[in-house]
Design a protein around this motif. Structure first.
Motif, PDB file in Angstrom:
ATOM      1  N   UNK A   1      73.574  -8.972  55.661  1.00 10.81           N
ATOM      2  CA  UNK A   1      72.842  -7.870  56.300  1.00 10.81           C
ATOM      3  C   UNK A   1      72.188  -6.996  55.224  1.00 10.81           C
ATOM      4  N   UNK A   2      70.873  -6.929  55.268  1.00  9.56           N
ATOM      5  CA  UNK A   2      70.151  -6.209  54.225  1.00  9.56           C
ATOM      6  C   UNK A   2      69.905  -4.745  54.580  1.00  9.56           C
ATOM      7  N   UNK A   3      70.683  -4.204  55.522  1.00 10.78           N
ATOM      8  CA  UNK A   3      70.519  -2.803  55.906  1.00 10.78           C
ATOM      9  C   UNK A   3      71.183  -1.892  54.879  1.00 10.78           C
ATOM     10  N   UNK A   4      70.403  -1.092  54.184  1.00 15.08           N
ATOM     11  CA  UNK A   4      70.973  -0.146  53.223  1.00 15.08           C
ATOM     12  C   UNK A   4      70.165   1.142  53.266  1.00 15.08           C
ATOM     13  N   UNK A   5      70.605   2.159  52.537  1.00 19.28           N
ATOM     14  CA  UNK A   5      69.912   3.448  52.596  1.00 19.28           C
ATOM     15  C   UNK A   5      69.950   4.114  51.228  1.00 19.28           C
ATOM     16  N   UNK A   6      69.088   5.120  51.071  1.00 25.39           N
ATOM     17  CA  UNK A   6      69.154   5.932  49.855  1.00 25.39           C
ATOM     18  C   UNK A   6      68.946   7.401  50.219  1.00 25.39           C
ATOM     19  N   UNK A   7      69.475   8.292  49.359  1.00 26.33           N
ATOM     20  CA  UNK A   7      69.249   9.718  49.545  1.00 26.33           C
ATOM     21  C   UNK A   7      68.072  10.135  48.676  1.00 26.33           C
ATOM     22  N   UNK A   8      67.086  10.808  49.275  1.00 28.96           N
ATOM     23  CA  UNK A   8      65.970  11.342  48.511  1.00 28.96           C
ATOM     24  C   UNK A   8      66.094  12.866  48.510  1.00 28.96           C
ATOM     25  N   UNK A   9      66.297  13.436  47.322  1.00 25.31           N
ATOM     26  CA  UNK A   9      66.547  14.870  47.222  1.00 25.31           C
ATOM     27  C   UNK A   9      65.273  15.684  47.384  1.00 25.31           C
ATOM     28  N   UNK A  10      65.413  16.859  47.963  1.00 26.13           N
ATOM     29  CA  UNK A  10      64.284  17.780  48.141  1.00 26.13           C
ATOM     30  C   UNK A  10      64.602  19.149  47.558  1.00 26.13           C
ATOM     31  N   UNK A  11      64.196  20.202  48.263  1.00 30.52           N
ATOM     32  CA  UNK A  11      64.330  21.582  47.770  1.00 30.52           C
ATOM     33  C   UNK A  11      65.780  22.007  47.543  1.00 30.52           C
ATOM     34  N   UNK A  12      65.945  22.962  46.638  1.00 29.92           N
ATOM     35  CA  UNK A  12      67.238  23.608  46.467  1.00 29.92           C
ATOM     36  C   UNK A  12      67.421  24.608  47.604  1.00 29.92           C
ATOM     37  N   UNK A  13      68.539  24.506  48.325  1.00 32.86           N
ATOM     38  CA  UNK A  13      68.794  25.373  49.486  1.00 32.86           C
ATOM     39  C   UNK A  13      69.613  26.592  49.107  1.00 32.86           C
ATOM     40  N   UNK A  14      70.403  26.449  48.071  1.00 32.39           N
ATOM     41  CA  UNK A  14      71.246  27.560  47.658  1.00 32.39           C
ATOM     42  C   UNK A  14      71.971  27.222  46.381  1.00 32.39           C
ATOM     43  N   UNK A  15      72.491  28.267  45.763  1.00 37.44           N
ATOM     44  CA  UNK A  15      73.160  28.067  44.495  1.00 37.44           C
ATOM     45  C   UNK A  15      74.395  28.961  44.423  1.00 37.44           C
ATOM     46  N   UNK A  16      75.496  28.413  43.966  1.00 27.55           N
ATOM     47  CA  UNK A  16      76.699  29.200  43.767  1.00 27.55           C
ATOM     48  C   UNK A  16      77.146  29.075  42.331  1.00 27.55           C
ATOM     49  N   UNK A  17      78.298  29.635  42.008  1.00 26.22           N
ATOM     50  CA  UNK A  17      78.804  29.603  40.643  1.00 26.22           C
ATOM     51  C   UNK A  17      79.122  28.173  40.205  1.00 26.22           C
ATOM     52  N   UNK A  18      79.547  27.354  41.152  1.00 26.82           N
ATOM     53  CA  UNK A  18      80.002  26.012  40.807  1.00 26.82           C
ATOM     54  C   UNK A  18      79.148  24.912  41.406  1.00 26.82           C
ATOM     55  N   UNK A  19      78.083  25.285  42.102  1.00 26.96           N
ATOM     56  CA  UNK A  19      77.353  24.240  42.811  1.00 26.96           C
ATOM     57  C   UNK A  19      75.886  24.592  43.033  1.00 26.96           C
ATOM     58  N   UNK A  20      75.116  23.538  43.265  1.00 24.83           N
ATOM     59  CA  UNK A  20      73.745  23.683  43.730  1.00 24.83           C
ATOM     60  C   UNK A  20      73.651  22.878  45.012  1.00 24.83           C
ATOM     61  N   UNK A  21      73.127  23.483  46.068  1.00 21.19           N
ATOM     62  CA  UNK A  21      73.007  22.760  47.330  1.00 21.19           C
ATOM     63  C   UNK A  21      71.545  22.368  47.518  1.00 21.19           C
ATOM     64  N   UNK A  22      71.325  21.075  47.725  1.00 21.14           N
ATOM     65  CA  UNK A  22      69.962  20.554  47.839  1.00 21.14           C
ATOM     66  C   UNK A  22      69.737  19.839  49.167  1.00 21.14           C
ATOM     67  N   UNK A  23      68.545  20.020  49.681  1.00 23.48           N
ATOM     68  CA  UNK A  23      68.120  19.269  50.871  1.00 23.48           C
ATOM     69  C   UNK A  23      68.001  17.799  50.479  1.00 23.48           C
ATOM     70  N   UNK A  24      68.379  16.913  51.389  1.00 26.46           N
ATOM     71  CA  UNK A  24      68.218  15.482  51.109  1.00 26.46           C
ATOM     72  C   UNK A  24      67.944  14.716  52.390  1.00 26.46           C
ATOM     73  N   UNK A  25      67.120  13.695  52.274  1.00 19.61           N
ATOM     74  CA  UNK A  25      66.857  12.797  53.391  1.00 19.61           C
ATOM     75  C   UNK A  25      67.568  11.485  53.112  1.00 19.61           C
ATOM     76  N   UNK A  26      68.346  11.061  54.088  1.00 19.69           N
ATOM     77  CA  UNK A  26      68.964   9.737  53.969  1.00 19.69           C
ATOM     78  C   UNK A  26      67.997   8.772  54.643  1.00 19.69           C
ATOM     79  N   UNK A  27      67.383   7.926  53.839  1.00 21.17           N
ATOM     80  CA  UNK A  27      66.355   7.027  54.363  1.00 21.17           C
ATOM     81  C   UNK A  27      66.886   5.602  54.429  1.00 21.17           C
ATOM     82  N   UNK A  28      66.800   5.031  55.608  1.00 22.73           N
ATOM     83  CA  UNK A  28      67.263   3.654  55.785  1.00 22.73           C
ATOM     84  C   UNK A  28      66.207   2.684  55.276  1.00 22.73           C
ATOM     85  N   UNK A  29      66.638   1.731  54.505  1.00 20.71           N
ATOM     86  CA  UNK A  29      65.749   0.675  54.021  1.00 20.71           C
ATOM     87  C   UNK A  29      66.201  -0.625  54.674  1.00 20.71           C
TER      88      UNK A  29
END
Ligand code: ADP
Ligand code: MG
Ligand code: MG
Length: 284
Positions: A1-29
């Motif tokens: 089964x050749x169904x797989x996916x990848x995450x494509x990162x987008x804008x930064x949504x927020x930032x904390x002391x220990x993390x950066x939160x980014x928008x991402x699209x999970x795209x099925x290939x």
């Protein structure tokens, strides 16, 4: 089964002391190449986590989010890692956090604040019913979905109440800390209800009950702690609110911002809060 996916990162949504939160699209290939879904990915740098001894917090954040399944709590979809980073894949909240919402609007009108508050209460009840103290309730950690519903996020400070040592203070945010916590007393679930009072207050007034003008860190914290104790213990009830504050909300807030955690609204269970006249007509 050749169904797989990848995450494509987008804008930064927020930032904390220990993390950066980014928008991402999970795209099925492969089989269904046009299918995609939106997520928020919380990226943490492993070296930073190690250097700051933050690993136990990250472990708890993952374990607790994993154990909680509730419509008003952000769902953790999965965890991935690379050599340098740890990725928490989260349900995406398209309308951002409540802090930016309040900043944009100035304040939130009473009828909306009532509904948003009821959803935060539902989330807190689910958390407390598992013996967990959330520890960092504030508008930045309250996310708003595209459908307008609320999802609580950020379990980085959360702890099982039974595992909090005597006098230990969770890594919360100074403005929202309960007076008993500031004074070095025991941090319990009741501290979250003080913070709930602060958040509802902030929705209506545009600012929390207590805040600091000082930018410099140490001084700001001491300044805030003094103000919290004064607000709690000495400021008369009628001086606790700005001039235009809605009268209908004051009794609820005075009850949630009660100096004594054993007398605070909710000490006798969440039904006390839900049946408060402020929430008349709300279906929890
Ligand atoms: P930290 O632990 O560093 O405070 P948070 O989990 O609170 O990280 O996320 C930081 C910020 O990123 C939030 O205040 C919010 O603005 C944004 N954010 C976090 N999770 C999401 C999400 N699922 N959807 C949209 N924005 C998010
Ligand atoms: Mg946060
Ligand atoms: Mg955090």
């Amino acid at each position: 089964n050749l169904n797989y996916f990848e995450f494509v990162f987008g804008d930064i949504l927020g930032q904390g002391a220990f993390s950066t939160v980014q928008y991402a699209k999970k795209i099925h290939r492969g089989v269904m190449p046009s299918k995609w879904k939106e997520y928020a990915i919380k990226v943490m740098e492993k070296a930073v986590i190690a250097r700051q001894n933050y690993q136990p917090n990250v472990d708890r954040e993952i374990a607790m989010m994993n154990a909680l399944s509730h419509p008003n709590i952000t769902r953790l979809i999965g965890v991935c890692e690379s050599e340098k980073f740890l990725y928490l894949v989260l349900e995406y909240a398209a309308k951002g956090d409540l802090h930016s919402f309040i900043t944009r609007m100035g304040s939130i009108e009473l009828s909306s604040a009532r509904v948003l508050a009821s959803e935060i209460i539902n989330a807190l009840e689910a958390i407390h019913s598992r013996g967990i103290v959330f520890g960092d309730l504030k508008p930045e950690n309250v996310l708003v979905h595209s459908n307008g519903h609320i999802k609580l996020a950020d379990f980085g400070s959360a702890r099982y109440e039974s595992e909090i040592s005597p006098g230990e203070r969770l890594e919360g945010t100074a403005e929202y800390m309960a007076p008993e916590v500031v004074k070095g007393g025991q941090q319990t679930r009741m501290a979250d209800l003080w913070a709930l009072g602060c958040v509802i207050y902030q929705m209506l007034a545009g600012r929390p009950p207590v805040w600091s003008e000082f930018v410099e860190q140490k001084r700001a914290r001491d300044d805030l702690f003094g103000k919290i104790v004064r607000f709690s213990d000495t400021t008369p009830a009628h001086d606790k609110f700005p001039a235009s504050f809605p009268e209908e909300a004051k009794p609820l807030l005075l009850a949630l911002l009660h100096p004594d955690p054993s007398q605070r609204l909710g000490a006798g269970g969440f039904s006390q809060i839900k049946s408060h006249p402020f929430f008349a007509g709300i279906v929890f």
